[in-house]
Design a protein around this motif. Structure first.
Motif, PDB file in Angstrom:
ATOM      1  N   UNK A  54       0.845  -1.202   0.000  1.00  0.00           N
ATOM      2  CA  UNK A  54       0.000   0.000   0.000  1.00  0.00           C
ATOM      3  C   UNK A  54       0.878   1.248   0.000  1.00  0.00           C
ATOM      4  N   UNK A  55       1.913   1.238   0.823  1.00  0.00           N
ATOM      5  CA  UNK A  55       2.860   2.356   0.914  1.00  0.00           C
ATOM      6  C   UNK A  55       3.602   2.547  -0.409  1.00  0.00           C
ATOM      7  N   UNK A  56       3.916   1.442  -1.089  1.00  0.00           N
ATOM      8  CA  UNK A  56       4.738   1.514  -2.308  1.00  0.00           C
ATOM      9  C   UNK A  56       3.988   2.065  -3.507  1.00  0.00           C
ATOM     10  N   UNK A  57       2.655   1.909  -3.542  1.00  0.00           N
ATOM     11  CA  UNK A  57       1.929   2.272  -4.766  1.00  0.00           C
ATOM     12  C   UNK A  57       2.118   3.729  -5.187  1.00  0.00           C
ATOM     13  N   UNK A  58       1.860   4.739  -4.322  1.00  0.00           N
ATOM     14  CA  UNK A  58       2.041   6.121  -4.786  1.00  0.00           C
ATOM     15  C   UNK A  58       3.488   6.438  -5.142  1.00  0.00           C
ATOM     16  N   UNK A  59       4.443   5.783  -4.466  1.00  0.00           N
ATOM     17  CA  UNK A  59       5.857   6.024  -4.759  1.00  0.00           C
ATOM     18  C   UNK A  59       6.217   5.453  -6.131  1.00  0.00           C
ATOM     19  N   UNK A  60       5.751   4.233  -6.413  1.00  0.00           N
ATOM     20  CA  UNK A  60       5.995   3.618  -7.719  1.00  0.00           C
ATOM     21  C   UNK A  60       5.348   4.431  -8.831  1.00  0.00           C
ATOM     22  N   UNK A 252      -0.462  -3.438 -11.393  1.00  0.00           N
ATOM     23  CA  UNK A 252       0.718  -4.133 -10.883  1.00  0.00           C
ATOM     24  C   UNK A 252       0.632  -4.338  -9.378  1.00  0.00           C
ATOM     25  N   UNK A 253       0.240  -3.292  -8.655  1.00  0.00           N
ATOM     26  CA  UNK A 253       0.182  -3.363  -7.197  1.00  0.00           C
ATOM     27  C   UNK A 253      -0.886  -4.342  -6.724  1.00  0.00           C
ATOM     28  N   UNK A 254      -2.051  -4.327  -7.386  1.00  0.00           N
ATOM     29  CA  UNK A 254      -3.121  -5.246  -7.000  1.00  0.00           C
ATOM     30  C   UNK A 254      -2.720  -6.696  -7.245  1.00  0.00           C
ATOM     31  N   UNK A 255      -2.012  -6.941  -8.358  1.00  0.00           N
ATOM     32  CA  UNK A 255      -1.550  -8.294  -8.654  1.00  0.00           C
ATOM     33  C   UNK A 255      -0.567  -8.771  -7.593  1.00  0.00           C
ATOM     34  N   UNK A 256       0.362  -7.887  -7.218  1.00  0.00           N
ATOM     35  CA  UNK A 256       1.329  -8.238  -6.174  1.00  0.00           C
ATOM     36  C   UNK A 256       0.621  -8.569  -4.863  1.00  0.00           C
TER      37      UNK A 256
END
Length: 423
Positions: A54-60, A252-256
């Motif tokens: 969750x934290x990584x999504x906006x950064x990615x 990508x984030x949802x798949x992960x």
């Protein structure tokens, strides 16, 4: 009879037409290396590190949007901008770091694809690995770019296999929500390695060069000028990039998350905490999620690998070609850009060679993510310097809110890498 499309249909068509480099880049982020890492994290830590995704999504999303804007604004890739505006030694170091990460990543991905195929069709692992390498190079070199870009876009559908795996898996959703909402972390080496692997496979160096390069390809294909030379088209193009990147990175984030949740709910819940081989990752799911989930998991590794291997090899070729002033681009023929295509083949077959060293594929996948996590920060610093430099971007330097997210992503990756080295 009025056959004009409805506003809803026009809106859907507009969104679909905006999807391209960002969607493909996001899907390639969930390559076999990523799948192996997410599986290991889910098995080892259960739902407790779900908050990190969750934290990584906006950064990615921020760093990939910045890379895309560099390509679209300047009409040049990241390595070309480095060569034109910064020290030659900095360019050489950055390209070398990318090559190291990509070749290891290619080797791990090819090995994982072969192991997954061996689950479904027992045979020679090395022969399967060689076959995937030859298939990827042949398609990338000889299929025309317009058709190849379409194939890559449709290949992203292979990621739905992991949502099907999740649907076949019994899940405690309250525990999942707690894991996403409440950060849990211990200051030990296992947690540090898990976190750097998770973020390293999500925010990966090869994605930076690929998305910037693909935006340049898109401009050439659509006969557009770089945005700094065509300010009237900048608003629409930047809006397209934002939509494309948000959708691609969101997918990508949802798949992960689906992979982490499925392996946490099955492997971790039943005491399987360590994944030591590619076939174990799929086989371990079989008793808990059934033959359907087992087969889909294996097929997903193959499908995402067929998407990611060309992206990895292509991003390496973009960086080398731009650094050495070679003509580059998948929209050019092999006769027009021979050295570029040779670089694609050499990167792929260098990765292939790693598989002849007898390295365990799943261990290689996990360590690849760790290596990416350690190499990403210096590349992100350089990317941010380019994006905020008026000499490079003209009047289209990235705005402060996006720059703040980009620097936050860089700081987070740096902090996690230091934590891993010092833990």
């Amino acid at each position: 009879m009025n056959t004009a499309p409805t506003p809803d249909a026009q809106g859907q068509r507009s969104v679909l037409s905006a999807l391209g480099p960002g969607l493909v880049t996001g899907a390639a982020d969930d390559d076999p290396s990523g799948i192996g890492t997410y599986s290991q994290v889910g098995a080892q830590f259960g739902f407790s590190l779900s908050w990190a995704m969750v934290f990584a999504f906006p950064l990615l999303a921020a760093i990939q949007a910045i890379c895309a804007r560099i390509g679209a604004t300047t009409g040049r890739g990241i390595a070309t901008n480095l060569r034109r505006h910064y020290s030659p030694w900095l360019l050489r170091v950055m390209v070398l770091l990318l090559l190291v990460a990509n070749v290891i990543n290619l080797g791990a991905d090819l090995g994982a694809m072969a192991a997954a195929l061996n689950l479904l069709l027992p045979g020679s692992m090395l022969l399967y690995t060689l076959g995937f390498a030859v298939l990827s190079v042949t398609a990338e070199v000889f299929v025309p770019y317009a058709r190849y870009a379409g194939v890559l876009k449709w290949t992203t559908l292979s990621l739905f296999a992991y949502f099907a795996v999740l649907a076949a898996t019994p899940v405690d959703w309250l525990a999942v929500l707690r894991g996403m909402a409440i950060p849990a972390f211990r200051l030990d080496r296992d947690h540090a390695m898990g976190l750097v692997a998770l973020l390293g496979t999500t925010i990966s160096p090869y994605l930076f060069f690929w998305q910037a390069g693909q935006e340049v390809e898109e401009q050439r294909r659509r006969h557009l000028r770089p945005l700094y030379m065509a300010p009237r088209q900048a608003s629409g193009e930047l809006r397209r990039i934002r939509t494309d990147t948000l959708v691609g990175m969101g997918f990508s984030n949802l798949t992960a998350q689906a992979i982490v949740i499925a392996t946490a709910a099955t492997l971790h819940a039943h005491g399987v905490f360590d994944i030591t081989s590619a076939d174990q990752a799929a086989m371990a799911l079989r008793p808990f999620a059934g033959d359907f989930a087992f087969a889909l998991f294996a097929l997903g590794i193959i499908g995402t690998g067929l998407l990611a291997v060309p992206v990895l090899a292509g991003s390496a070729a973009y960086a080398v070609s731009e650094a050495l002033r070679w003509r580059e681009g998948l929209d050019r023929t092999p006769r027009e850009a021979g050295a570029f295509y040779i670089a694609i083949a050499l990167a792929t077959f260098a990765g292939l060679g790693i598989n002849f060293l007898g390295i365990n594929p799943m261990r290689a996948l996990y360590w690849t993510a760790v290596i990416n996590g350690l190499l990403a920060p210096p590349l992100m610093v350089v990317t941010m310097l380019i994006a905020r430099n008026p000499r490079v971007m003209g009047h289209l330097v990235i705005a402060r809110p996006l720059a703040a997210l980009g620097w936050l992503a860089t700081a987070a990756m740096t902090a996690v890498g230091l934590l891993f080295l010092l833990a």
